[in-house]
Design a protein around this motif. Structure first.
Motif: not given
Length: 408
Positions: A44-48, A50-60
């Motif tokens: 889960g993610y509170q920061d939308i 950040e969630w999007y960046d992780v989903a795209l592989g741009a963030a761990p």
């Protein structure tokens, strides 16, 4: 010690040390010394954003365990372990060995492609070649395993993927990896090798020029017959394509099985050392047994490709197969007499396992198909366990004596 420093030290360490410590240079929650089992399906993610960046592989991070899971994923443990042992850049874990094998083939083959392999592949792999790939419009040519000249000739005609299995299951045939890789590279073919029987301790296909290595992790890597899994490793560029295929097609490894395989891999070097020592002794004993027509083990000087095995392997593995006089009738008498063995369709466990090809490696094939592959009804495969060598040989001796007594 930093992760970078630890990895550098591990690169210089022996295979036993790498079996224990590869993938373990991470800080587990609560200062745990063992890999945690993360059973969550989603994260889960509170920061939308950040969630999007992780989903795209741009963030761990992690999104959904079909895609990646902290117990399984490369930066943490299981996939890092096989990378450490195979000296690979990246790896992808699958739910079973056949999921790994079929997925890597489906990733790189499509309508109009051509794959060259040998007749002596595992039965499930053979079915993919004979039944499923042709439905996709993939041309498949299976060569005589002992004929390097025939394989090279077929590769020269045009080839997108060369698929090798050595030693083969269950006939223990050996192919010259370096020689066939050279032929494949001349036509720009991708080379995939199944290293399940040899294990990374005995054979390093990537160092011999292979592009992708596959394992049924259910077998020797796990070593305890209590978890199923498959592993694929190679360059990051190739593994990105395999990982994408897995994410969409869904044959992901569950975290509990990943944990069990990680635990099993830590004792791989100890197990293999005992298992292949016993396998050599058993193979040599079987050569003296009058009820045995033939013995297949690459560690025997009489093996047709013993010299190749000596050149490309560091040890000869824990699998022996032999052909019984009297065929299946003798198999049915001999196997129930064994005291220190399971009769089961698995291999690579701490316990010794026996089985004929028709109920193990080639259960998917008909009698006619097995005979066409050179697998007689009297062929028995032994997966040698970690029991005392003397006990395993004595067990075979008493079983053979019982067969003789019942045949009088």
């Amino acid at each position: 010690m930093s992760n970078k420093m630890a990895k550098s030290a591990l690169d210089q360490a022996g295979s036993g040390t790498r079996s224990v410590w590869s993938g373990e240079q991470v800080k587990h929650p609560y200062r745990a010394t063992q890999t945690p089992i993360v059973a969550s399906a989603a994260y889960g993610y509170q920061d939308i954003d950040e969630w999007y960046d992780v989903a795209l592989g741009a963030a761990p991070g992690f999104i959904y365990s079909r895609m990646s899971n902290p117990t399984v994923e490369t930066l943490e443990t299981l996939e890092a372990k096989i990378c450490g042992l195979e000296n690979a850049e990246s790896a992808v874990a699958f739910s079973t060995g056949m999921a790994a094998i079929s997925s890597v083939l489906y990733t790189f083959l499509s309508n109009g492609c051509r794959v060259v392999s040998t007749k002596d592949s595992y039965g499930g792999t053979n079915k993919v070649f004979e039944e499923f790939l042709p439905r996709m419009g993939v041309s498949v040519t299976l060569c005589e395993t002992h004929s390097h000249e025939q394989i090279e000739g077929e590769i020269a005609k045009g080839c997108d993927v060369l698929y090798l299995e050595t030693p083969t299951n269950p006939t223990l045939k050996i192919v010259d990896i370096k020689r066939l890789v050279a032929a494949a590279k001349k036509v720009g073919a991708l080379v995939i090798a199944d290293n399940t029987f040899a294990t990374p301790l005995n054979q390093s296909p990537l160092a011999l020029g292979v592009d992708i290595v596959v394992h049924s992790a259910t077998k020797f890597l796990s070593g305890h017959a209590d978890a199923m899994g498959g592993l694929v490793c190679g360059s990051e560029e190739l593994m990105a394509k395999v990982r994408h295929y897995r994410e969409i097609n869904g044959a992901s490894l569950d975290p509990f099985s990943a944990y069990l395989i990680i635990r099993g891999m830590k004792t791989l070097a100890l197990r293999i050392r005992q298992q292949q020592s016993s396998a050599q002794a058993i193979a040599e004993y079987l050569l003296t047994e009058t009820l045995v027509e033939a013995v297949n083990y690459p560690g025997l000087p009489s093996h047709p490709n013993h010299a190749i095995a000596c050149e490309q392997m560091r040890g000869f593995g824990a699998i022996v197969s032999f052909v019984l006089v009297g065929g299946m009738d003798t198999v049915k008498i001999l196997l129930p007499q064994l005291q220190y063995a399971h009769c089961a369709g698995n291999l690579g466990a701490v316990e010794t396992i026996y089985g004929p090809a028709r109920t193990t490696s080639h259960v998917e094939n008909t009698l006619e198909e097995r005979l066409a592959l050179g697998i007689s009804e009297g062929l028995v495969r032994i997966s040698v366990g970690i029991e005392d060598t003397e006990d395993l040989i004595a067990d075979l001796q008493q079983a053979f004596e019982r067969v003789r007594a019942l045949s009088r």
